[in-house]
Write a protein that holds these residues in place. Sequence first.
Motif, PDB file in Angstrom:
ATOM      1  N   ALA A 257     113.794  55.912  53.887  1.00  0.00           N
ATOM      2  CA  ALA A 257     114.220  56.182  52.521  1.00  0.00           C
ATOM      3  C   ALA A 257     115.651  55.701  52.346  1.00  0.00           C
ATOM      4  O   ALA A 257     116.437  55.689  53.298  1.00  0.00           O
ATOM      5  CB  ALA A 257     114.120  57.672  52.216  1.00  0.00           C
TER       6      ALA A 257
ATOM      7  N   ASN B 285     118.986  55.525  49.225  1.00  0.00           N
ATOM      8  CA  ASN B 285     119.486  55.683  47.877  1.00  0.00           C
ATOM      9  C   ASN B 285     119.405  54.308  47.207  1.00  0.00           C
ATOM     10  O   ASN B 285     119.861  53.313  47.782  1.00  0.00           O
ATOM     11  CB  ASN B 285     120.949  56.145  47.985  1.00  0.00           C
ATOM     12  CG  ASN B 285     121.421  56.750  46.717  1.00  0.00           C
ATOM     13  OD1 ASN B 285     121.263  56.157  45.666  1.00  0.00           O
ATOM     14  ND2 ASN B 285     121.989  57.938  46.823  1.00  0.00           N
TER      15      ASN B 285
ATOM     16  N   ARG C 132     107.638  54.072  46.864  1.00  0.00           N
ATOM     17  CA  ARG C 132     108.050  55.293  46.174  1.00  0.00           C
ATOM     18  C   ARG C 132     109.387  55.027  45.487  1.00  0.00           C
ATOM     19  O   ARG C 132     110.259  54.384  46.050  1.00  0.00           O
ATOM     20  CB  ARG C 132     108.200  56.411  47.217  1.00  0.00           C
ATOM     21  CG  ARG C 132     108.671  57.737  46.715  1.00  0.00           C
ATOM     22  CD  ARG C 132     108.516  58.789  47.822  1.00  0.00           C
ATOM     23  NE  ARG C 132     109.356  58.555  48.981  1.00  0.00           N
ATOM     24  CZ  ARG C 132     110.637  58.912  49.076  1.00  0.00           C
ATOM     25  NH1 ARG C 132     111.227  59.529  48.076  1.00  0.00           N
ATOM     26  NH2 ARG C 132     111.329  58.676  50.171  1.00  0.00           N
ATOM     27  N   HIS C 133     109.498  55.496  44.268  1.00  0.00           N
ATOM     28  CA  HIS C 133     110.773  55.405  43.539  1.00  0.00           C
ATOM     29  C   HIS C 133     110.928  56.722  42.784  1.00  0.00           C
ATOM     30  O   HIS C 133     110.209  56.979  41.822  1.00  0.00           O
ATOM     31  CB  HIS C 133     110.752  54.211  42.570  1.00  0.00           C
ATOM     32  CG  HIS C 133     112.043  54.059  41.803  1.00  0.00           C
ATOM     33  ND1 HIS C 133     112.437  52.894  41.202  1.00  0.00           N
ATOM     34  CD2 HIS C 133     113.048  54.943  41.535  1.00  0.00           C
ATOM     35  CE1 HIS C 133     113.612  53.052  40.597  1.00  0.00           C
ATOM     36  NE2 HIS C 133     113.990  54.293  40.781  1.00  0.00           N
ATOM     37  N   GLU C 134     111.824  57.545  43.254  1.00  0.00           N
ATOM     38  CA  GLU C 134     112.038  58.846  42.616  1.00  0.00           C
ATOM     39  C   GLU C 134     113.296  58.775  41.757  1.00  0.00           C
ATOM     40  O   GLU C 134     114.381  58.440  42.250  1.00  0.00           O
ATOM     41  CB  GLU C 134     112.163  59.943  43.674  1.00  0.00           C
ATOM     42  CG  GLU C 134     110.859  60.138  44.438  1.00  0.00           C
ATOM     43  CD  GLU C 134     110.899  61.337  45.353  1.00  0.00           C
ATOM     44  OE1 GLU C 134     111.851  62.137  45.266  1.00  0.00           O
ATOM     45  OE2 GLU C 134     109.964  61.453  46.169  1.00  0.00           O
ATOM     46  N   VAL C 135     113.128  59.064  40.501  1.00  0.00           N
ATOM     47  CA  VAL C 135     114.204  58.891  39.530  1.00  0.00           C
ATOM     48  C   VAL C 135     115.125  60.117  39.516  1.00  0.00           C
ATOM     49  O   VAL C 135     114.663  61.261  39.433  1.00  0.00           O
ATOM     50  CB  VAL C 135     113.606  58.645  38.123  1.00  0.00           C
ATOM     51  CG1 VAL C 135     114.708  58.512  37.076  1.00  0.00           C
ATOM     52  CG2 VAL C 135     112.719  57.397  38.146  1.00  0.00           C
ATOM     53  N   GLN C 136     116.425  59.827  39.639  1.00  0.00           N
ATOM     54  CA  GLN C 136     117.459  60.875  39.635  1.00  0.00           C
ATOM     55  C   GLN C 136     117.083  62.024  40.580  1.00  0.00           C
ATOM     56  O   GLN C 136     117.111  63.190  40.214  1.00  0.00           O
ATOM     57  CB  GLN C 136     117.695  61.391  38.218  1.00  0.00           C
ATOM     58  CG  GLN C 136     118.267  60.314  37.310  1.00  0.00           C
ATOM     59  CD  GLN C 136     118.796  60.858  35.992  1.00  0.00           C
ATOM     60  OE1 GLN C 136     119.057  62.047  35.863  1.00  0.00           O
ATOM     61  NE2 GLN C 136     118.961  59.977  35.023  1.00  0.00           N
ATOM     62  N   ALA C 137     116.759  61.648  41.809  1.00  0.00           N
ATOM     63  CA  ALA C 137     116.257  62.631  42.770  1.00  0.00           C
ATOM     64  C   ALA C 137     117.340  63.185  43.687  1.00  0.00           C
ATOM     65  O   ALA C 137     117.151  64.231  44.306  1.00  0.00           O
ATOM     66  CB  ALA C 137     115.162  61.988  43.606  1.00  0.00           C
TER      67      ALA C 137
ATOM     68  N   TRP D 101     123.459  62.113  39.577  1.00  0.00           N
ATOM     69  CA  TRP D 101     122.066  62.026  40.038  1.00  0.00           C
ATOM     70  C   TRP D 101     121.664  60.579  40.239  1.00  0.00           C
ATOM     71  O   TRP D 101     121.781  59.761  39.328  1.00  0.00           O
ATOM     72  CB  TRP D 101     121.122  62.686  39.027  1.00  0.00           C
ATOM     73  CG  TRP D 101     121.264  64.176  38.997  1.00  0.00           C
ATOM     74  CD1 TRP D 101     121.849  64.926  38.039  1.00  0.00           C
ATOM     75  CD2 TRP D 101     120.796  65.091  39.996  1.00  0.00           C
ATOM     76  NE1 TRP D 101     121.795  66.258  38.365  1.00  0.00           N
ATOM     77  CE2 TRP D 101     121.145  66.387  39.567  1.00  0.00           C
ATOM     78  CE3 TRP D 101     120.126  64.947  41.215  1.00  0.00           C
ATOM     79  CZ2 TRP D 101     120.848  67.532  40.306  1.00  0.00           C
ATOM     80  CZ3 TRP D 101     119.825  66.070  41.948  1.00  0.00           C
ATOM     81  CH2 TRP D 101     120.190  67.349  41.495  1.00  0.00           C
TER      82      TRP D 101
ATOM     83  N   ASP E   8     118.804  57.597  42.031  1.00  0.00           N
ATOM     84  CA  ASP E   8     117.404  57.372  42.406  1.00  0.00           C
ATOM     85  C   ASP E   8     117.266  57.193  43.919  1.00  0.00           C
ATOM     86  O   ASP E   8     118.174  56.675  44.581  1.00  0.00           O
ATOM     87  CB  ASP E   8     116.860  56.105  41.730  1.00  0.00           C
ATOM     88  CG  ASP E   8     116.794  56.236  40.204  1.00  0.00           C
ATOM     89  OD1 ASP E   8     117.254  57.263  39.668  1.00  0.00           O
ATOM     90  OD2 ASP E   8     116.277  55.305  39.566  1.00  0.00           O
ATOM     91  N   GLU E   9     116.113  57.572  44.429  1.00  0.00           N
ATOM     92  CA  GLU E   9     115.800  57.325  45.843  1.00  0.00           C
ATOM     93  C   GLU E   9     114.536  56.477  45.934  1.00  0.00           C
ATOM     94  O   GLU E   9     113.596  56.691  45.178  1.00  0.00           O
ATOM     95  CB  GLU E   9     115.574  58.638  46.597  1.00  0.00           C
ATOM     96  CG  GLU E   9     115.330  58.387  48.093  1.00  0.00           C
ATOM     97  CD  GLU E   9     115.083  59.664  48.885  1.00  0.00           C
ATOM     98  OE1 GLU E   9     115.853  59.938  49.796  1.00  0.00           O
ATOM     99  OE2 GLU E   9     114.108  60.365  48.567  1.00  0.00           O
TER     100      GLU E   9
END
Length: 191
Positions: free
Chosen positions: A138, A140, A159-164, A172, A174-175
């Motif tokens: 993973a 940032n 996987r792209h997690e927004v403001q995680a 905040w 993304d990851e």
Amino acid sequence: MTDQAASPWPARRDGLLYREPTEADVEVLLQFRNDPGVNHFMVRTSVEPDDLRREVLTIPDSPTDFSCVLERDGELVGMGFLDVVDGAGQPGHPTGTDGLIGYIVRPGHEGVGIATATARALLEAAFGGLGLRRVTAAANLANHASVRVLEKAGMRRERHEVQALWHHELGWLDEVGYALLAEEWAAAHVP
Ligand SMILES: CC(C)(COP(=O)(O)OP(=O)(O)OC[C@H]1O[C@@H](n2cnc3c(N)ncnc32)[C@H](O)[C@@H]1OP(=O)(O)O)[C@@H](O)C(=O)NCCC(=O)NCCS
């Protein structure tokens, strides 16, 4: 992973020696793990000396932690992280099948391919040596160099997690998550 899994280290690849950490490495690791540039995108922004010492010195005896230090021309230039973890799923799923990788490069040694070489060496250790099924990593999204390293190592963004993730200066962020399966790695490494 088989019960008899042996450490993939030491190994030499791309001009680097990958080996298990020793007591003599702790002071150097402490210096650069707590360097502000190194910590900029790390979730743990500093590590207590006693914690780092304990974490590093338990690696050689751990059945699941195959992290290593990297030497170039006799100098410690970074650390690679390789943890064997369980995959997710319903009760009864096989355990110890997956790997999680990461890397840090000593300040002054960035930009010459050390992290990319390390990611590739960790994937080779995970799939070739330890016989793992799937490896993830993973980063940032704002850590452009690390994202580039994972792409160059041949991992697939899934996987792209927004403001995680909270960042103390940037707010905040993304990851992104990357993965590779053993069969994908093997297909890309036909002898
Ligand atoms: C991020 C880090 C691992 C990169 O290590 P490195 O040895 O310099 O990486 P490499 O030299 O193998 O590759 C870096 C790539 O990123 C690129 N890059 C560097 N800075 C960049 C930026 N700001 N934007 C876009 N790309 C960048 C480089 O050009 C290179 O790509 P290229 O070969 O296509 O030109 C290192 O800087 C580090 O340890 N940072 C602190 C710890 C950390 O963030 N670890 C990762 C946690 S997920």
